[in-house]
Write an enzyme that holds these catalytic residues in place. Structure first.
Site, PDB file in Angstrom:
ATOM      1  N   ARG A 124      19.512 124.154 -42.036  1.00  0.00           N
ATOM      2  CA  ARG A 124      18.275 124.622 -42.678  1.00  0.00           C
ATOM      3  C   ARG A 124      17.279 123.471 -42.723  1.00  0.00           C
ATOM      4  NH1 ARG A 124      20.251 129.205 -45.392  1.00  0.00           N
ATOM      5  NH2 ARG A 124      18.665 130.601 -44.697  1.00  0.00           N
ATOM      6  N   GLN A 129      13.884 125.395 -37.830  1.00  0.00           N
ATOM      7  CA  GLN A 129      13.380 126.591 -38.517  1.00  0.00           C
ATOM      8  C   GLN A 129      13.266 127.818 -37.584  1.00  0.00           C
ATOM      9  OE1 GLN A 129      10.010 125.367 -40.752  1.00  0.00           O
ATOM     10  NE2 GLN A 129      10.596 126.577 -42.523  1.00  0.00           N
ATOM     11  N   ASP A 132      16.506 129.661 -37.021  1.00  0.00           N
ATOM     12  CA  ASP A 132      17.233 130.037 -38.232  1.00  0.00           C
ATOM     13  C   ASP A 132      17.394 131.555 -38.374  1.00  0.00           C
ATOM     14  OD1 ASP A 132      18.284 130.317 -40.730  1.00  0.00           O
ATOM     15  OD2 ASP A 132      16.746 129.163 -41.771  1.00  0.00           O
ATOM     16  N   SER A 135      17.957 133.143 -41.888  1.00  0.00           N
ATOM     17  CA  SER A 135      16.729 133.434 -42.626  1.00  0.00           C
ATOM     18  C   SER A 135      16.027 134.672 -42.087  1.00  0.00           C
ATOM     19  CB  SER A 135      15.755 132.245 -42.560  1.00  0.00           C
ATOM     20  OG  SER A 135      16.209 131.218 -43.400  1.00  0.00           O
ATOM     21  N   TYR A 231      20.914 124.451 -51.511  1.00  0.00           N
ATOM     22  CA  TYR A 231      21.708 125.642 -51.799  1.00  0.00           C
ATOM     23  C   TYR A 231      22.210 125.597 -53.244  1.00  0.00           C
ATOM     24  CZ  TYR A 231      22.070 127.095 -46.915  1.00  0.00           C
ATOM     25  OH  TYR A 231      21.813 127.532 -45.653  1.00  0.00           O
TER      26      TYR A 231
END
Ligand code: NAD
Length: 368
Positions: A124, A129, A132, A135, A231
């Site tokens: 992450r 990005q 990902d 996500s 997280y």
């Protein structure tokens, strides 16, 4: 230019409607010099017809030959043992390996010297990005969860002023304000609901409020429920008790509760107890997005809808697949970025020390 061959088999996991490459993404790879072969019907459930792949410059093949000689195989879900045996020796497989981390499948792949890159291990980080997929698919799930909940509610979400009277807006409570939770909040707001949200990570308060929702119970749980890389980590017993006490009133008042809380590598935290379910209004609905990983709500079951004391508890499975076209489009972008990342000067270069490759690579037990 490269001439790397890429195969896209049809997904065969029950209920899976997504496809790893949509025609646009296939076309972009073809333009970049890749040879793309798609199994006939691979995109059908995502409304991507074979002809669209052909028009984009991809070839079509059947299940037995789609992977023959392909240097890279792109999938959404892990292959079955029979499908793993069709991946060419020495090829690269890019797919979600979780939740079915199947030892038999991995053994077959490793025996065939296949390099396995797992999309659920993309770090992450800002650099990764656009790769990902956790996500992108969580965003789809958050949106869908609200629609599933709205469909099961016996009332409107927005306030309505009509000739037949004024109807109060519904209250939606979103528990867990990560990627899925934030999209659920935004969706419920767009549908006109009053939205409250909660997360153990107090830093999300601002994001929650910027979407027009109220952040609740922030002070109830110590702010140290935060582990590495942003997280959450598991709460202690005392913290969990305080969380329940602080959330009880909000759960009892909600018409629709969407739960999205996850702890990486652990079962999902239980946030709504049986007593809290019993306190809910008749007709209230819980959509537990964590049902497949243990459930945030007492009584939720993956893939099932349970009615308990007038409260409908829905544990939808593989939620992103319910919106297969956009979910596939986003996944295709993620997986294409990974593919282009491992290709340098027209050849696949698997740099074992690269942080992204290192994080994604699934190596045999004790291997490198
Ligand atoms: P996730 O799916 O692991 O968990 C969902 C949410 O549940 C998280 O927000 C977590 O804090 C929350 N949660 C855990 N236990 C809870 C409890 N007991 N009660 C209430 N909430 C609880 O998380 P995610 O959506 O994958 O995102 C996790 C983090 O990673 C976030 O900070 C997100 O912004 C970040 N992230 C960063 C990037 C990036 O930098 N590229 C990309 C995606 C996500």
């Amino acid at each position: 230019m490269t001439s790397i061959s890429v195969a896209v088999p049809r997904e065969t996991a029950p209920g899976e409607q997504r496809v790893a490459l949509v025609p646009d993404a296939a076309g972009r790879l073809v333009k970049a010099g890749f040879t793309v072969t798609v199994e006939r019907g691979a995109g059908a459930a995502a409304f991507c017809p074979d002809e669209a792949y052909q028009a984009a410059g991809a070839r079509l093949a059947d299940a037995a030959t789609v992977c023959a000689g392909a240097q890279v195989v792109l999938r959404v879900r892990p292959p079955s043992p029979a499908e793993a045996a069709l991946v060419a020796e020495g090829a690269v497989l890019i797919a979600f390996l979780q939740p079915v981390r199947d030892a038999e499948v991995l053994a077959i792949l490793h025996q065939r010297r296949v390099t396995v890159l797992s999309m659920d291990r993309v770090p992450r980080t800002t650099k990764a990005q656009s790769m990902d997929a956790l996500s992108s698919q969580a965003g789809v799930a958050g949106y869908e969860a609200v629609l599933i909940g709205a469909g099961a509610l016996p009332k409107f979400l927005p306030m309505l002023v009509t000739a037949a009277g004024t109807l109060a807006p519904s209250t939606v409570l979103v528990l867990g304000a990560g990627v899925a939770g934030l999209q659920a909040i935004a969706t419920a707001r767009r549908l006109g609901a009053n939205v409250r949200a909660y997360d153990v990570r107090p830093e999300v308060k601002e994001e929650v409020e910027s979407l027009g929702a109220t952040f609740v119970a922030a002070e109830a749980v110590a702010a140290d429920a935060r582990a590495d890389q942003g997280y959450a980590k598991e709460l202690g017993e005392e913290q969990q008790r305080r969380q329940e006490a602080a959330l009880a009133k909000h759960v009892a008042e909600a018409d629709l509760v969407i739960t999205t809380a996850q702890i990486p590598g652990r079962p999902a935290p239980r946030i709504i107890s049986e007593a809290m379910v019993a306190s809910m209004k008749p007709g209230a609905v819980v959509v537990d997005l964590a049902a497949e990983s243990g459930g945030n709500c007492a009584g939720s079951r993956p893939g099932e809808t349970v009615v308990q004391g007038g409260v409908t508890i829905i544990g939808p499975a593989n939620v992103a697949s319910r919106m297969p076209l956009h979910a596939s489009q986003m996944y295709a972008r993620n997986v294409s970025t990974v593919l282009q990342y491992i290709v340098k000067d027209g050849a696949i270069v698997m740099d074992a020390e690269d942080v992204i490759v290192k994080a994604m690579r699934v190596v045999p037990e004790g291997g490198r």
